[in-house]
Design a protein around this motif. Sequence first.
Motif, PDB file in Angstrom:
ATOM      1  N   LYS A   1     -11.435   1.562  -0.198  1.00 27.15           N
ATOM      2  CA  LYS A   1     -11.018   0.843   1.010  1.00 27.15           C
ATOM      3  C   LYS A   1     -10.884  -0.657   0.738  1.00 27.15           C
ATOM      4  O   LYS A   1     -10.035  -1.330   1.332  1.00 27.15           O
ATOM      5  CB  LYS A   1     -12.047   1.075   2.127  1.00 27.15           C
TER       6      LYS A   1
ATOM      7  N   ALA B   1       1.878   5.312   0.161  1.00 26.33           N
ATOM      8  CA  ALA B   1       1.437   6.412   1.019  1.00 26.33           C
ATOM      9  C   ALA B   1       0.406   7.286   0.308  1.00 26.33           C
ATOM     10  O   ALA B   1      -0.513   7.827   0.936  1.00 26.33           O
ATOM     11  CB  ALA B   1       2.636   7.252   1.453  1.00 26.33           C
ATOM     12  N   LYS B   2       0.536   7.414  -1.000  1.00 24.92           N
ATOM     13  CA  LYS B   2      -0.408   8.247  -1.755  1.00 24.92           C
ATOM     14  C   LYS B   2      -1.808   7.641  -1.773  1.00 24.92           C
ATOM     15  O   LYS B   2      -2.789   8.362  -1.985  1.00 24.92           O
ATOM     16  CB  LYS B   2       0.104   8.463  -3.184  1.00 24.92           C
TER      17      LYS B   2
ATOM     18  N   ARG C   1      -3.230   6.220   0.886  1.00 23.38           N
ATOM     19  CA  ARG C   1      -3.842   6.725   2.115  1.00 23.38           C
ATOM     20  C   ARG C   1      -4.221   8.199   1.976  1.00 23.38           C
ATOM     21  O   ARG C   1      -5.247   8.640   2.505  1.00 23.38           O
ATOM     22  CB  ARG C   1      -2.884   6.514   3.286  1.00 23.38           C
ATOM     23  N   THR C   2      -3.380   8.949   1.268  1.00 20.30           N
ATOM     24  CA  THR C   2      -3.719  10.351   0.997  1.00 20.30           C
ATOM     25  C   THR C   2      -4.981  10.450   0.145  1.00 20.30           C
ATOM     26  O   THR C   2      -5.821  11.331   0.362  1.00 20.30           O
ATOM     27  CB  THR C   2      -2.551  11.046   0.279  1.00 20.30           C
TER      28      THR C   2
ATOM     29  N   TYR D   1     -15.464   5.806  -1.789  1.00 17.06           N
ATOM     30  CA  TYR D   1     -14.601   5.643  -0.616  1.00 17.06           C
ATOM     31  C   TYR D   1     -14.514   4.175  -0.181  1.00 17.06           C
ATOM     32  O   TYR D   1     -13.406   3.644   0.007  1.00 17.06           O
ATOM     33  CB  TYR D   1     -15.130   6.497   0.534  1.00 17.06           C
TER      34      TYR D   1
ATOM     35  N   ASN E   1      -3.352  12.309  -7.179  1.00 18.65           N
ATOM     36  CA  ASN E   1      -3.050  11.075  -6.451  1.00 18.65           C
ATOM     37  C   ASN E   1      -3.680   9.855  -7.107  1.00 18.65           C
ATOM     38  O   ASN E   1      -3.106   8.762  -7.074  1.00 18.65           O
ATOM     39  CB  ASN E   1      -3.534  11.197  -5.005  1.00 18.65           C
TER      40      ASN E   1
ATOM     41  N   ARG F   1      -5.632  -5.927  -0.561  1.00 19.74           N
ATOM     42  CA  ARG F   1      -4.851  -5.082   0.337  1.00 19.74           C
ATOM     43  C   ARG F   1      -3.576  -5.788   0.764  1.00 19.74           C
ATOM     44  O   ARG F   1      -3.598  -6.947   1.154  1.00 19.74           O
ATOM     45  CB  ARG F   1      -5.685  -4.716   1.565  1.00 19.74           C
TER      46      ARG F   1
ATOM     47  N   LEU G   1      -7.519   8.385   0.130  1.00 18.50           N
ATOM     48  CA  LEU G   1      -8.677   8.138   0.986  1.00 18.50           C
ATOM     49  C   LEU G   1      -9.039   9.372   1.810  1.00 18.50           C
ATOM     50  O   LEU G   1     -10.220   9.716   1.955  1.00 18.50           O
ATOM     51  CB  LEU G   1      -8.395   6.953   1.909  1.00 18.50           C
ATOM     52  N   LYS G   2      -8.035  10.046   2.344  1.00 19.21           N
ATOM     53  CA  LYS G   2      -8.286  11.250   3.135  1.00 19.21           C
ATOM     54  C   LYS G   2      -8.885  12.357   2.264  1.00 19.21           C
ATOM     55  O   LYS G   2      -9.797  13.071   2.701  1.00 19.21           O
ATOM     56  CB  LYS G   2      -6.994  11.727   3.786  1.00 19.21           C
TER      57      LYS G   2
ATOM     58  N   GLU H   1       0.836  -1.205   0.000  1.00 18.57           N
ATOM     59  CA  GLU H   1       0.000   0.000   0.000  1.00 18.57           C
ATOM     60  C   GLU H   1       0.865   1.248   0.000  1.00 18.57           C
ATOM     61  O   GLU H   1       1.616   1.495   0.943  1.00 18.57           O
ATOM     62  CB  GLU H   1      -0.906  -0.007   1.233  1.00 18.57           C
TER      63      GLU H   1
END
Length: 216
Positions: A131, A51-52, A54-55, A127, A198, A213, A57-58, A49
């Motif tokens: 996930k 880092a981008k 997770r960005t 979203y 992203n 995942r 999702l935020k 996974e």
Amino acid sequence: QAPRYGQAPQYGQPAQGAPAADPYGPPVGARFGTPAYGADAQYGAPVAEPAKFRTLLKLTLLSAVLYLLSSIPSFFTGTEGQTRAQLEQAGMSPEEIEQTLQLTGVASVIGVVATLLVGLGLYALVYFGLKAVKNWARILGIVLAILSVVGSVLGVLAAGLLAGLGMDLGLDLSSPLGILGAVLSLAALVVNILWLVNAFNKDVAAYTQQGRRVAA
């Protein structure tokens, strides 16, 4: 012919006791500076996974919050004054005007609520699809984000054109609600552009395309 004891093997013959290499199998040992088969860096290994992701999702949640907040001013701003003037010019009685305004007000609120629910439903679909590491959710989000960005840009251009022609847009930037709406629209535009950056990232695309995942 097998070499005698103490005699070096002839050219092209494997050493005595060493397994013969399979000409159709994977190469033994490193080749051209790459690690051997079975080493840590294997071809086709699952993508961790990034880092981008997770960005992403935020940013999805932030865009949904901005969408919700930007819909709030529409509950308090209306065109009742303009509608009343038009009905008076049409020759309607005061009682008929009041009844018509009540009906149009209820219809307007229902329309805003329905639009809000549909939009939040699409946000939830994107979203929770992300996930679950579904590539279709990334594609759907890309399409919706592009439509939102293009719509915002065209809206700004159309507003500038109409303002240049001296037409009343019904926007009051001197009021708190008008300023709030403009700030939220600008923030949503920036967030959606960052979302697209992203979403098009190659690591994010590879991660969602594998469909499962993998912890970083």
